[in-house]
Design an enzyme around this catalytic site. Structure first.
Site: not given
Ligand code: AMP
Length: 122
Positions: A33-34, A91, A99-100, A104, A106
């Protein structure tokens, strides 16, 4: 919810954005994770276009689901967190602050994580 092919994980899968890969096979990619929330914070994603756990669990093939679950367990072992423990979390939607919009997991570990979650309000 329709799959957005321009979400950040879709772009990572297409090689448009770099990632720190920890595992890859035909169906699965895992990377750091970034913005890590623990000493170990890895994201495990299917290569298929699934929006969320709900979508993946209902629409992925048995092969994809098996590969994903087996890879997730193996990644925890490979990261060295099996002995001391780890947490996996996914999530889905607004209440979980997803967010994404590409499914996925975690995987958190490498330290004591405390109990469960902290709701915004109750
Ligand atoms: P969620 O809130 O469960 O959708 O988590 C999305 C996760 O993606 C967050 O923990 C971000 O820090 C992570 N994230 C977003 N962009 C990147 C990226 N380019 N590389 C790695 N992790 C990312």
């Amino acid at each position: 919810m329709a799959y957005d092919p321009n979400n950040i994980f879709a772009r990572i899968l297409r090689g448009e954005i770099p990632n720190q890969t920890v595992y890859e096979d035909e169906h699965v990619l895992a990377f750091h994770d970034i913005n890590p929330q623990a000493k170990v914070h890895v994201l495990v994603i299917p290569k298929g276009a699934y929006v969320s756990f709900a979508d993946f669990s209902q629409n992925a093939s048995p092969e994809e689901i098996t590969a994903f679950v087996r890879a997730s367990g193996r990644i925890a072992q490979d990261l060295g967190v099996e002995a001391d423990g780890y947490r996996i979390l996914s999530n889905h939607g607004v209440d979980a602050a997803q967010e994404v919009p590409h499914f996925h997991l975690h995987l958190f570990g490498g330290q004591r994580l405390g109990r469960m979650i902290k709701p915004l309000d109750s």
